[in-house]
Design an enzyme around this catalytic site. Structure first.
Site, PDB file in Angstrom:
ATOM      1  N   GLN A   1      -3.582   8.721   2.896  1.00  0.00           N
ATOM      2  CA  GLN A   1      -3.094   7.743   3.884  1.00  0.00           C
ATOM      3  C   GLN A   1      -3.813   6.395   3.724  1.00  0.00           C
ATOM      4  OE1 GLN A   1      -0.565   7.666   6.038  1.00  0.00           O
ATOM      5  NE2 GLN A   1       0.119   9.610   5.185  1.00  0.00           N
ATOM      6  N   SER A   2      -4.202   6.048   2.507  1.00  0.00           N
ATOM      7  CA  SER A   2      -4.935   4.803   2.271  1.00  0.00           C
ATOM      8  C   SER A   2      -4.090   3.567   2.585  1.00  0.00           C
ATOM      9  CB  SER A   2      -5.364   4.755   0.794  1.00  0.00           C
ATOM     10  OG  SER A   2      -5.782   3.451   0.452  1.00  0.00           O
ATOM     11  N   ASN A   3      -4.610   2.726   3.472  1.00  0.00           N
ATOM     12  CA  ASN A   3      -3.965   1.434   3.730  1.00  0.00           C
ATOM     13  C   ASN A   3      -4.136   0.495   2.543  1.00  0.00           C
ATOM     14  OD1 ASN A   3      -3.191   1.815   6.576  1.00  0.00           O
ATOM     15  ND2 ASN A   3      -5.399   1.959   6.914  1.00  0.00           N
TER      16      ASN A   3
ATOM     17  N   CYS B   1      -4.229   1.317  -0.602  1.00  0.00           N
ATOM     18  CA  CYS B   1      -3.258   1.665  -1.649  1.00  0.00           C
ATOM     19  C   CYS B   1      -1.862   1.154  -1.279  1.00  0.00           C
ATOM     20  CB  CYS B   1      -3.248   3.169  -1.896  1.00  0.00           C
ATOM     21  SG  CYS B   1      -4.740   3.733  -2.758  1.00  0.00           S
TER      22      CYS B   1
END
Ligand SMILES: *Cc1c(COP(=O)(O)O)cnc(C)c1O
Length: 301
Positions: A41-43, A45
């Site tokens: 859930q990386s913002n 990325c």
């Protein structure tokens, strides 16, 4: 409130500021694709995928964990933005970035390899600019904040704000709310912020920043990264129901909960003006695993 959740590019967020510098330099160096890594859930990325789309570059994301049955939140947007997604299982810290970059070079590509969270000296330069921007806005508005409060995780935001404050000769108290209990690699978050602030100042030819000023509220991080508890739910509901502003469950809810802690126990005086730096993260609200709408937040009747 400083609204980096409105920074543009696919639901906004603070990484846009770092990417402006990281990808600006990569384009100047003739790169033609980008690779980076993060949590599922990386913002960072998701914003990298959006920036790459704007440049017309392929974007490879190395994401921790396994492919879920149904992508949600940031991962859903990564797909929509056309990123090439590699699910890395337990190798969740970008361990395989060098190997992927080598493979792309062997195919004749020129990859820009962005660090975890976009946090190196060049990325942090985006937050030097951000601090100068805030100083100018406060001057114009005749507003003198006693403190600036924000979520601190990979350290680039915090470091850039410190270097920017030193550059502007403007010194509101900079209060980071730590999000992660453990950091990848060596050293504490405070040490990482100090080193990064110094590296950023030196990259930009700015006066060095006084490292003694790294101030972190760490109590909220004890629950662990991405563990959304009662304090985070309280912060999200409070902002939503009094201001119509959405916090994200992982970063800004924890940061705002930390701000409430400091107000309640007197470490921040209520009388002082405070800027809360909203660093984004909206898509994580639409990930069931992170925010299943728990009973205490459900509004019935
Ligand atoms: C990455 C991120 C942060 C933390 O910024 P760092 O520069 O990594 O410390 C805070 N909030 C959100 C929503 C983020 O995505």
């Amino acid at each position: 409130m400083k609204r980096d959740d409105q920074s543009g590019l696919a639901a906004g967020g603070n990484k846009v500021r770092k990417l402006e510098y990281l990808l600006g330099a990569a384009a100047a160096q003739g790169c033609d694709c980008v690779v980076t890594a993060g949590a599922a859930q990386s913002n960072h990325c998701r914003q990298t995928a959006a920036a790459a789309a704007r440049l017309g570059w392929p974007c490879h994301l190395l994401l921790g964990g396994e492919a879920p049955g149904r992508p949600e939140g940031n991962l859903l947007l990564d797909h929509l933005l056309g990123a090439k997604i590699h699910h890395m299982g337990p190798r969740r810290q970008g361990e395989d970035l060098p190997a992927l970059a080598d493979r792309l070079r062997a195919q004749g590509r020129r990859p820009a390899v962005l660090p975890y969270g976009g946090s190196n000296a060049l990325g942090a330069a985006g937050f030097v600019h951000a601090m100068l921007e805030l100083a100018g806005q406060c001057r114009t508005a005749g507003f003198a904040p006693g403190a600036v409060v924000f979520a601190s995780s990979s350290g680039g935001t915090h470091a850039g704000l410190i270097a920017g404050g030193a550059a502007a000769g403007w010194h509101p108290r900079l209060l980071g709310i730590a999000i992660d209990k453990d950091l990848a690699g060596e050293g504490s978050l405070a040490e990482r912020v100090i080193h990064l602030a110094e590296a950023t100042a030196s990259l930009l030819g700015l006066p060095g920043s006084r490292s003694a000023e790294v101030e972190l509220h760490t109590a909220r991080a004890a629950a662990g990264y991405g563990v959304v508890g009662a304090a985070e739910h309280e912060a999200m509901a409070l902002l939503a129901r009094t201001e119509g502003i959405l916090l994200d469950p992982v970063y800004t809810a924890r940061a705002f909960a930390g701000l409430l802690d400091l107000l309640r126990d007197g470490r921040l005086q209520r009388a002082r003006n405070v800027v809360f730096w909203h660093t984004g993260g909206l898509p994580a609200l639409f990930c069931q695993e992170l925010f299943p709408l728990p009973p205490e937040v459900r509004a019935e009747d």
